[in-house]
Design a protein around this motif. Sequence first.
Motif, PDB file in Angstrom:
ATOM      1  N   ASP A  13      -6.866 -16.710  -7.986  1.00 22.75           N
ATOM      2  CA  ASP A  13      -7.776 -15.573  -7.939  1.00 22.75           C
ATOM      3  C   ASP A  13      -7.695 -14.814  -6.613  1.00 22.75           C
ATOM      4  O   ASP A  13      -7.750 -15.429  -5.542  1.00 22.75           O
ATOM      5  N   PHE A  14      -7.574 -13.499  -6.699  1.00 20.93           N
ATOM      6  CA  PHE A  14      -7.499 -12.655  -5.505  1.00 20.93           C
ATOM      7  C   PHE A  14      -8.682 -12.894  -4.569  1.00 20.93           C
ATOM      8  O   PHE A  14      -8.513 -13.086  -3.362  1.00 20.93           O
ATOM      9  N   LYS A  15      -9.881 -12.864  -5.125  1.00 23.09           N
ATOM     10  CA  LYS A  15     -11.090 -12.940  -4.310  1.00 23.09           C
ATOM     11  C   LYS A  15     -11.148 -14.250  -3.518  1.00 23.09           C
ATOM     12  O   LYS A  15     -11.607 -14.266  -2.372  1.00 23.09           O
ATOM     13  N   HIS A  16     -10.695 -15.318  -4.117  1.00 21.76           N
ATOM     14  CA  HIS A  16     -10.737 -16.625  -3.436  1.00 21.76           C
ATOM     15  C   HIS A  16      -9.962 -16.576  -2.126  1.00 21.76           C
ATOM     16  O   HIS A  16     -10.466 -17.034  -1.083  1.00 21.76           O
ATOM     17  N   TYR A  17      -8.761 -16.044  -2.153  1.00 19.95           N
ATOM     18  CA  TYR A  17      -7.912 -16.044  -0.953  1.00 19.95           C
ATOM     19  C   TYR A  17      -8.360 -14.985   0.057  1.00 19.95           C
ATOM     20  O   TYR A  17      -8.227 -15.191   1.274  1.00 19.95           O
ATOM     21  N   LEU A  18      -8.915 -13.880  -0.433  1.00 19.66           N
ATOM     22  CA  LEU A  18      -9.435 -12.874   0.488  1.00 19.66           C
ATOM     23  C   LEU A  18     -10.651 -13.404   1.247  1.00 19.66           C
ATOM     24  O   LEU A  18     -10.887 -13.027   2.396  1.00 19.66           O
ATOM     25  N   LYS A  19     -11.407 -14.297   0.623  1.00 25.03           N
ATOM     26  CA  LYS A  19     -12.598 -14.855   1.262  1.00 25.03           C
ATOM     27  C   LYS A  19     -12.305 -16.125   2.063  1.00 25.03           C
ATOM     28  O   LYS A  19     -13.135 -16.541   2.871  1.00 25.03           O
ATOM     29  N   ASP A  20     -11.155 -16.732   1.838  1.00 29.54           N
ATOM     30  CA  ASP A  20     -10.807 -17.982   2.524  1.00 29.54           C
ATOM     31  C   ASP A  20     -10.580 -17.702   4.018  1.00 29.54           C
ATOM     32  O   ASP A  20      -9.625 -17.015   4.394  1.00 29.54           O
ATOM     33  N   ASN A  33       1.460 -23.390   1.403  1.00 28.90           N
ATOM     34  CA  ASN A  33       0.578 -24.329   2.111  1.00 28.90           C
ATOM     35  C   ASN A  33      -0.856 -23.811   2.202  1.00 28.90           C
ATOM     36  O   ASN A  33      -1.754 -24.526   2.641  1.00 28.90           O
ATOM     37  N   LYS A  34      -1.075 -22.568   1.778  1.00 29.26           N
ATOM     38  CA  LYS A  34      -2.419 -21.994   1.776  1.00 29.26           C
ATOM     39  C   LYS A  34      -2.978 -21.857   0.360  1.00 29.26           C
ATOM     40  O   LYS A  34      -4.095 -21.361   0.182  1.00 29.26           O
ATOM     41  N   PHE A  47      -3.999 -12.401   6.677  1.00 30.99           N
ATOM     42  CA  PHE A  47      -3.263 -11.386   5.933  1.00 30.99           C
ATOM     43  C   PHE A  47      -2.494 -10.454   6.868  1.00 30.99           C
ATOM     44  O   PHE A  47      -2.881 -10.255   8.022  1.00 30.99           O
ATOM     45  N   GLY A  48      -1.425  -9.904   6.348  1.00 26.33           N
ATOM     46  CA  GLY A  48      -0.671  -8.892   7.064  1.00 26.33           C
ATOM     47  C   GLY A  48      -0.652  -7.606   6.258  1.00 26.33           C
ATOM     48  O   GLY A  48      -0.763  -7.624   5.027  1.00 26.33           O
ATOM     49  N   ALA A  49      -0.511  -6.478   6.947  1.00 28.47           N
ATOM     50  CA  ALA A  49      -0.456  -5.173   6.278  1.00 28.47           C
ATOM     51  C   ALA A  49       0.314  -4.193   7.146  1.00 28.47           C
ATOM     52  O   ALA A  49       0.396  -4.359   8.369  1.00 28.47           O
ATOM     53  N   LEU A  50       0.880  -3.183   6.511  1.00 32.27           N
ATOM     54  CA  LEU A  50       1.513  -2.106   7.264  1.00 32.27           C
ATOM     55  C   LEU A  50       0.447  -1.281   7.956  1.00 32.27           C
ATOM     56  O   LEU A  50      -0.672  -1.136   7.448  1.00 32.27           O
ATOM     57  N   ILE A  51       0.786  -0.737   9.104  1.00 32.41           N
ATOM     58  CA  ILE A  51      -0.164   0.097   9.846  1.00 32.41           C
ATOM     59  C   ILE A  51      -0.686   1.212   8.951  1.00 32.41           C
ATOM     60  O   ILE A  51      -1.872   1.543   8.953  1.00 32.41           O
ATOM     61  N   ALA A  52       0.223   1.806   8.161  1.00 34.33           N
ATOM     62  CA  ALA A  52      -0.179   2.894   7.258  1.00 34.33           C
ATOM     63  C   ALA A  52      -0.341   2.400   5.828  1.00 34.33           C
ATOM     64  O   ALA A  52      -0.413   3.193   4.898  1.00 34.33           O
ATOM     65  N   GLY A  53      -0.417   1.075   5.635  1.00 28.33           N
ATOM     66  CA  GLY A  53      -0.475   0.530   4.289  1.00 28.33           C
ATOM     67  C   GLY A  53      -1.749  -0.209   3.964  1.00 28.33           C
ATOM     68  O   GLY A  53      -1.783  -1.035   3.037  1.00 28.33           O
TER      69      GLY A  53
END
Length: 235
Positions: A84-91, A76-77, A96-102
């Motif tokens: 393209d990676f950049k498109h979604y990183l800038k949207d 849905n996103k 986004f989710g990430a591991l505390i150490a990741g």
Amino acid sequence: MKSGKKMGLGYELYQEILSRLGCHQTEFVGSVPGVLAAFSRYQIDVIGPLSSKLNLSNSVFVDLWSARRKMAIRKNKVTSGINDFKHYLKDPKVIFGALIAGNFYFTDKERSLLEAQNRLRSFANTEDLIRALLEGRIDAIIAGDIIFAHYLNEQREFRQLHFAEDNEGQKMTWGFFLSKRRLNALEMKSMVNVLTQMKKEGVVDRLLRKYTTLQIGRDPNGGTGKGSEVLTTGK
């Protein structure tokens, strides 16, 4: 662990190392942040496989393979026709989710942007991260072939996501960190030699193929390509 049997890339790499060195191991079990903290306190000899971007102090890093980052996005996103990676990183609408150490999956610039826009959520372990993605509490994650192949093979819900590869950015390098404080010169040399030989002899590539090949008979975005052609580790 599967059907009561230990398995996984890291486990098999360690078993190969132990077999070649003729020694035994004392296994340190804990969360990624806990294991990294123990390594920094010189309680662990060897840690990995991990990204070289962690740049752990008082250690020697042995490079085993390189691979491009992958992104999993809730459909849905997804913007039609854009992979393209950049498109979604800038949207600004994509969380986004990430591991505390990741957070090593993100560049400093990407992480700064996401944090400034309050678009980055942290999780203690991979299971919680994936659950949040599947439940819609976050919209996307960035990870590597091994994590994505595991969940594509094991969880039907994960196959409903959209996947993209970072074709423009640099590949991430993965390997083992060896403690300078815990290993003496002879032990360090032996460990480096063993890891280097495992890479040279194709052992690492063989295990990577085992744990990055899809068993579902199609590519993760619904095409007909073979799994081994979809999730590739790169050289």
